[in-house]
Write an enzyme that holds these catalytic residues in place. Structure first.
Site, PDB file in Angstrom:
ATOM      1  CG  HIS A   1      -4.068   1.109 -10.455  1.00 51.92           C
ATOM      2  ND1 HIS A   1      -3.897   1.759  -9.262  1.00 51.92           N
ATOM      3  CD2 HIS A   1      -4.966   1.836 -11.155  1.00 51.92           C
ATOM      4  CE1 HIS A   1      -4.652   2.856  -9.251  1.00 51.92           C
ATOM      5  NE2 HIS A   1      -5.325   2.914 -10.387  1.00 51.92           N
ATOM      6  N   GLY A   2      -3.674  -3.683  -9.896  1.00 54.43           N
ATOM      7  CA  GLY A   2      -3.237  -5.034 -10.239  1.00 54.43           C
ATOM      8  C   GLY A   2      -1.753  -5.303 -10.183  1.00 54.43           C
TER       9      GLY A   2
END
Lengths: 199, 405
Positions: A163-164
């Protein structure tokens, strides 16, 4: 009327008898619930010894502790330089937000910043604090194959592919990440100059 | 108390949609039970209690037990080590395993008392024949369950007990080898046997639980027998199951738990009767223990098997000794149920009980000439009971039956 049953007394006895039965049932449940807790040999496997001299300068290795992945990084002088100087972009620069990002061995300010007993060797739990993926180690800016996955002013650190989330080279979470906290630390100590005992 | 719960809004909401209230009233609270039941009638509810305990403890043991005969670095096997791990490392593992192992023996204590009561008071007779037959099926399933379960610790007695019993099926003409291999999953008791026994040890109790439902249902159709063995007036001579028999059964449960807990906490192996000494030695397929005997609750039938010098005859006799229980209701021609009013039957059934105990003792001991002879006499008494039953009422003059209870 004296041959009428004493209803309040009878109800009291019902409640007492039922209550004691409940206490007994709860007591009998203790061993069953207790048996589902980690067994003695599982707990005995909760400490891990590791020889950190096997990690080359600049290298990251992943080892297992209590079945969880642990990062051990031998940070170069350049990496250590890039740990400081970007406090404004960190959610929790001094690792104080929750208990899991602190450890007893964090005595000095330096140890809070470098998040290690010996600044060179960083030992962290390798689970993203967002949803538990293992972040990828991207220690420097400008590697073309990383494409746009890291920002242009990347100082080096970890990027979680799920999810970065971003973490810097001390595992501190960078503003704008979905992850709420810095990468967790765990108790460990040096048994000798090169051997650490995790747990 | 129960009235209060059953008149609550939540209960009524469920009742309107499931009719649970009338089921509870019909089968528990207002079930009409004969007013003269003695303590021998406690063992049915105790059997249900032990079944629940066995399923509960078994589920928790299965969280740690590993059915594998693969060797470990220690030189033992995964299964044996996992049982030892349950005993030493798992929290309360020792307690749950001993509850399960002692519970197995207690199950048979309770069930044998229950069956003995049915025999003595003629509970198998018209109209309760089907109730009895369902009960015999439960007994056979329980013996199977116990046999499968005893292999799981993978000790010496587990291994050689399973070897001997699966070999029995090899005595069946023509199909013997096929059945043998089907049970073992190979040519000897080994890893595949252990895996399928574990699977069946989990399956059979579920079958038992379902059939117990049928047993109770059949009971509530034909209603309980009573110590006098006579038909009763269902209005005047019965009392509600709750609170009278819930309290009496509850008292029985308390006494049973004292007995059970004594063994669980102080004598879990019961001097080698509940868990045999040899089963603390890991299974070794190259060395047989000096003396192989099944656990106590299977020894009477093992003794019948040993009483015949020919293997096939022994196997047939052992099978017949259990199967004959299924036809018992049709062998007994007397209309009088309770042994209280049948002097000859009373002596016969007491001799039968003694023969089972003697057979059990012989089956548990190493065979000697004397014991073999004693075992053969007891076998003759065992079968003699069933063979005499169809004729005994011709000679027997029963005592006058009471008008009511």
């Amino acid at each position: 009327m004296s041959d009428q049953p004493d209803v309040s007394r009878r109800n009291f006895l019902y409640v007492i008898a039922g209550g004691l039965g409940g206490v007994a049932a709860a007591g009998a449940a203790v061993p069953f619930i207790g048996s589902m807790m980690p067994a003695a040999d599982t707990l005995a496997a909760s400490k891990t010894e590791f020889d950190i001299s096997t990690v080359e300068v600049g290298q990251l290795v992943v080892i297992a502790w209590q079945g969880k992945p642990v990062f051990v990084v031998n940070r170069t002088k350049g990496m250590l330089d890039r740990v400081t100087g970007h406090n404004d972009s960190l959610k929790d620069p001094n690792s104080k937000a929750i208990e899991a990002v602190e450890a007893e061995w964090m005595q000095s300010e330096d140890q809070r910043v470098y998040r290690a007993i010996k600044p060179q060797y960083l030992v962290l739990i390798a689970s993203c604090t967002h949803l538990g993926c293992i972040p990828l180690f991207k220690p420097s800016a400008g590697r073309k194959e990383w494409g746009d996955s890291v920002p242009s002013d990347w100082v080096g650190g970890w990027h979680c592919p799920c999810h970065g989330s971003f973490y810097d080279l001390s595992g501190r979470v960078i503003n704008g990440s979905p992850a709420p906290h810095n990468l967790h630390v765990m108790p460990y100590k040096y048994l000798s100059d090169t051997t650490i005992l995790i747990g | 108390m129960i009235d209060k719960i059953m008149s609550s809004g939540l209960f009524r909401w469920i009742d309107d949609r499931s009719n649970i209230g009338s089921i509870i009233r019909e089968h528990v609270t207002e079930y009409p039970a004969p007013r003269n039941l003695n303590y021998m009638w406690n063992f049915g509810s105790l059997a249900v209690l032990v079944l629940v305990l066995q399923i509960l403890t078994g589920i928790f043991l299965a969280m740690y037990y590993k059915p594998s005969a693969a060797l470990t670095y220690g030189g033992y096997t995964v299964a044996f080590d996992s049982v030892e791990r349950i005993m030493r490392d798992v929290n309360f593992g020792w307690l749950i395993r001993y509850m399960h192992a002692v519970g197995a023996s207690m199950f048979f204590v309770v069930v044998y008392m229950h069956i003995g009561r049915g025999l003595y008071y003629g509970s198998y007779k018209d109209p309760r024949e089907l109730l009895w037959i369902i009960g015999v099926v439960i007994l056979l399933l329980l013996q199977g369950t116990a046999f499968f379960g005893y292999l799981l610790p993978w000790g010496q007695m587990s291994f050689w007990g399973a070897t001997v019993i699966t070999n029995l099926f090899g005595a069946i003409p023509i199909a013997g080898d096929f059945v043998n291999q089907l049970l073992r999953g190979g040519f000897a008791v080994d890893d595949p046997t252990l895996n399928r026994f574990f699977s069946l040890h989990y399956l059979f109790p579920l079958l038992v639980a379902a059939i117990v439902g049928g047993h109770v249902h059949a009971l509530h159709v034909v209603h309980s027998n009573n110590p006098e063995g006579i038909d009763i007036d269902h209005k005047k001579e019965t009392i509600a199951f709750h609170p009278y028999y819930t309290i009496k059964d509850g008292f029985g449960v308390a006494v049973f738990l004292l007995f059970y807990c004594y063994f669980v906490f102080f004598e879990p192996t019961a001097w080698g009767y509940f868990i045999e000494v040899d089963n603390f030695v890991p299974a070794n397929n190259l060395q047989t223990p000096a003396h192989i005997a099944p656990v106590w609750y299977l020894t009477p039938w093992y003794s019948i098997l040993r009483s015949f010098p020919d293997k096939l005859t022994g196997v047939i006799a052992m099978g017949a000794s259990l199967a004959i229980l299924l036809v018992l209701p049709f062998l007994d021609r007397s209309k009088v149920r309770s042994a209280r009013y049948r002097p000859m039957f009373r002596q016969m059934v007491i001799m039968f009980f003694i023969s089972v105990v003697v057979l059990g003792y012989c089956g548990h001991s190493a065979p000697t000439e004397t014991l073999t002879l004693v075992g053969r006499i007891a076998t003759a008494v065992y079968f003699g009971f069933f063979l005499l039953l169809p004729f005994v009422n011709k000679f027997e003059k029963h005592k006058p039956l009471p008008e009511g209870i």
